[in-house]
Design a protein around this motif. Structure first.
Motif, PDB file in Angstrom:
ATOM      1  N   GLN A  73      48.733  -7.737 -52.178  1.00  0.00           N
ATOM      2  CA  GLN A  73      49.552  -6.603 -51.778  1.00  0.00           C
ATOM      3  C   GLN A  73      48.662  -5.537 -51.142  1.00  0.00           C
ATOM      4  O   GLN A  73      47.500  -5.388 -51.516  1.00  0.00           O
ATOM      5  CB  GLN A  73      50.294  -6.012 -52.978  1.00  0.00           C
ATOM      6  N   SER A  80      58.052 -10.676 -47.550  1.00  0.00           N
ATOM      7  CA  SER A  80      57.729  -9.325 -48.004  1.00  0.00           C
ATOM      8  C   SER A  80      57.093  -9.390 -49.389  1.00  0.00           C
ATOM      9  O   SER A  80      57.603 -10.056 -50.291  1.00  0.00           O
ATOM     10  CB  SER A  80      58.993  -8.465 -48.061  1.00  0.00           C
ATOM     11  N   CYS A  81      55.970  -8.701 -49.545  1.00  0.00           N
ATOM     12  CA  CYS A  81      55.274  -8.766 -50.839  1.00  0.00           C
ATOM     13  C   CYS A  81      56.027  -8.012 -51.927  1.00  0.00           C
ATOM     14  O   CYS A  81      55.767  -8.204 -53.115  1.00  0.00           O
ATOM     15  CB  CYS A  81      53.849  -8.229 -50.693  1.00  0.00           C
ATOM     16  N   GLY A  82      56.946  -7.119 -51.523  1.00  0.00           N
ATOM     17  CA  GLY A  82      57.772  -6.416 -52.505  1.00  0.00           C
ATOM     18  C   GLY A  82      57.174  -5.150 -53.061  1.00  0.00           C
ATOM     19  O   GLY A  82      57.787  -4.497 -53.901  1.00  0.00           O
ATOM     20  N   THR A 131      59.472  -0.200 -51.363  1.00  0.00           N
ATOM     21  CA  THR A 131      60.926  -0.314 -51.285  1.00  0.00           C
ATOM     22  C   THR A 131      61.455  -0.445 -49.853  1.00  0.00           C
ATOM     23  O   THR A 131      62.350  -1.261 -49.606  1.00  0.00           O
ATOM     24  CB  THR A 131      61.587   0.880 -51.982  1.00  0.00           C
ATOM     25  N   CYS A 172      60.406  -1.889 -47.136  1.00  0.00           N
ATOM     26  CA  CYS A 172      60.291  -3.253 -46.611  1.00  0.00           C
ATOM     27  C   CYS A 172      61.066  -4.241 -47.477  1.00  0.00           C
ATOM     28  O   CYS A 172      61.824  -5.076 -46.966  1.00  0.00           O
ATOM     29  CB  CYS A 172      58.817  -3.651 -46.521  1.00  0.00           C
ATOM     30  N   ARG A 173      60.890  -4.140 -48.764  1.00  0.00           N
ATOM     31  CA  ARG A 173      61.537  -5.086 -49.690  1.00  0.00           C
ATOM     32  C   ARG A 173      63.045  -5.059 -49.553  1.00  0.00           C
ATOM     33  O   ARG A 173      63.700  -6.098 -49.465  1.00  0.00           O
ATOM     34  CB  ARG A 173      61.129  -4.750 -51.131  1.00  0.00           C
ATOM     35  N   GLU A 174      63.627  -3.864 -49.531  1.00  0.00           N
ATOM     36  CA  GLU A 174      65.080  -3.726 -49.447  1.00  0.00           C
ATOM     37  C   GLU A 174      65.582  -3.782 -47.996  1.00  0.00           C
ATOM     38  O   GLU A 174      66.639  -4.338 -47.720  1.00  0.00           O
ATOM     39  CB  GLU A 174      65.521  -2.403 -50.088  1.00  0.00           C
ATOM     40  N   TRP A 182      65.908  -7.296 -46.466  1.00  0.00           N
ATOM     41  CA  TRP A 182      67.032  -7.997 -47.105  1.00  0.00           C
ATOM     42  C   TRP A 182      68.349  -7.527 -46.512  1.00  0.00           C
ATOM     43  O   TRP A 182      69.222  -8.327 -46.176  1.00  0.00           O
ATOM     44  CB  TRP A 182      66.983  -7.754 -48.619  1.00  0.00           C
ATOM     45  N   ASN A 216      56.137   2.377 -44.783  1.00  0.00           N
ATOM     46  CA  ASN A 216      55.663   1.256 -45.601  1.00  0.00           C
ATOM     47  C   ASN A 216      54.179   1.405 -45.920  1.00  0.00           C
ATOM     48  O   ASN A 216      53.472   2.174 -45.272  1.00  0.00           O
ATOM     49  CB  ASN A 216      55.886  -0.069 -44.848  1.00  0.00           C
TER      50      ASN A 216
END
Length: 396
Positions: free
Chosen positions: A190, A344-346, A349, A351-353, A356, A389
């Protein structure tokens, strides 16, 4: 310099018998640049790379010599050089072929870079799925040790260098340099919050240079032929040679080396044979799937950092993906976005959300359920992602 006048540099030995062995490499003049560098002062090698105008070939295009000059000396900490061979951008496939066909070119580049910045242990971080490139570079490292180009007193000098091959686990995020460094340390891949930057606190919190395969493979040619030779190839601010990966709806997909600034039309129509089946070009991306689309109106744009940015996109890794008149842009973008959502590494928030949500909206568009308000939602999601990000991959 035109494509017709251009003589390949990085790909000059591709296809020649024994090009991937140390005997073939030395016979073709390999490791002469390393011997030349070892007779110079490290700072003079850095200045030569600076004067050449070489910019990173991994996507960001940062001046390579300037990056090297950021490495502090006499800090009491070791200095590391890390080769980013985690090539994972959809549409990009040049680095793996460089490693397969001419691995000693990379090893020599790493050795020169290490000498210039004072590194004694260098690493090659290789994408886990690259089985054949991994076998090739592992064999080449062994050959370099046997012939005295790695280890103690390399090339009969007083400079020692070890190269360690590290295989990653196949994470797109590890192509980002700070995530790569965490993965190399055995942590989850990450991105780190910057500053501090890797040049100050990189691998094991020590000064670190991170360059990609194509960048490092270019270094021996600059050292051997001189900065002036390299700087005369391509435009003033985007000098040198570049390998362009051409894929999608073209007659001859593949890697093509050309001077920086070569028009996209030449790369697509002349080198790659044009759009497959004589169909019309609908759209193309110049630097991999994370760069904005261009159209047929942009085909005469020079393929260099400044010109492509002025046209509204980014040169990125030089990965040209071509869509023809029958291709659906929504379908293509949906598939790419699904890839980014999955990879996405998660950690953050946006990028992660965001990735999706974008896949959900694009899926509705593609299957006839799109709503007018979805366009505004996409703009809003994109605005909440851009520059918010931890790393540039989410921005892309």
């Amino acid at each position: 310099m035109t494509v017709a006048e251009f003589q390949p540099v990085l790909t000059a030995r591709w296809g020649k018998k024994g090009a991937d062995t140390i005997d073939g490499y030395v016979k073709a003049g390999g490791y002469k640049a390393l011997r030349k560098a070892l007779k110079s002062k490290p700072k003079d090698v850095i200045e030569e790379i600076k004067a050449s105008g070489l910019r990173g070939r991994g996507g960001a295009g940062f001046p390579t010599g300037v990056k090297w000059s950021f490495i502090p000396q006499d800090t009491g900490k070791p200095v590391y050089v890390v080769c980013n061979a985690d090539e994972g951008e959809p549409g990009t496939f040049k680095d793996r072929e460089l490693i397969e066909r001419d691995p000693h070119q990379l090893i020599e580049g790493i050795a020169i870079t290490s000498y210039a910045v004072g590194c004694r242990t260098a690493f090659i971080y290789l994408r886990g799925e690259f089985l054949e490139p991994g076998r090739q570079v592992e064999r080449a490292i062994g050959e370099a040790y046997e012939e005295g180009f790695l280890g103690e007193g390399i090339a009969k000098s007083k400079f020692d260098l070890d190269i360690v091959l590290h295989r990653g686990a196949g994470s797109y995020e590890c192509g980002e340099e700070t995530a790569l460094l965490d993965s190399l340390e055995g942590k989850r891949g990450q991105p780190r919050l910057r500053p501090p930057f890797p040049a100050v606190e990189g691998l094991y919190r020590s000064p670190t240079v991170v360059n990609n395969v194509e960048t490092l493979a270019t270094v021996p040619h600059i050292v051997e032929r001189g900065a002036e030779w390299f700087s005369k190839i391509g435009p003033e601010k985007s000098t040198g040679t570049k390998i362009f990966c051409v894929s999608g709806k073209v007659e001859r997909p593949g890697n093509y080396e050309a001077p920086m600034g070569t028009p996209a039309r030449v790369i697509i129509d002349e080198l790659a044979g044009g759009v497959r089946g004589g169909k019309a070009l609908k759209a193309w991306v110049p630097g991999g799937s994370s760069t904005p689309f261009l159209t047929a109106d942009h085909l005469d744009t020079p393929m260099d950092f400044e010109s492509i940015q002025a046209a509204g996109s980014l040169l990125g890794t030089g990965a040209v993906i071509v869509l023809d008149e029958n291709d659906c842009v929504v379908d293509a973008v949906l598939r790419w976005t699904q890839f980014y959502a999955h990879e996405s590494c998660g950690k953050c928030t946006p990028c992660r959300e965001g990735t999706w949500w974008l896949t959900k909206i694009l899926f509705r568009f593609e299957h006839g359920g799109g709503r007018m308000e979805d366009i505004d939602i996409m703009y809003d999601v994109g605005d909440n992602m851009l520059f918010k990000n931890f790393c540039a991959l989410g921005d892309g």
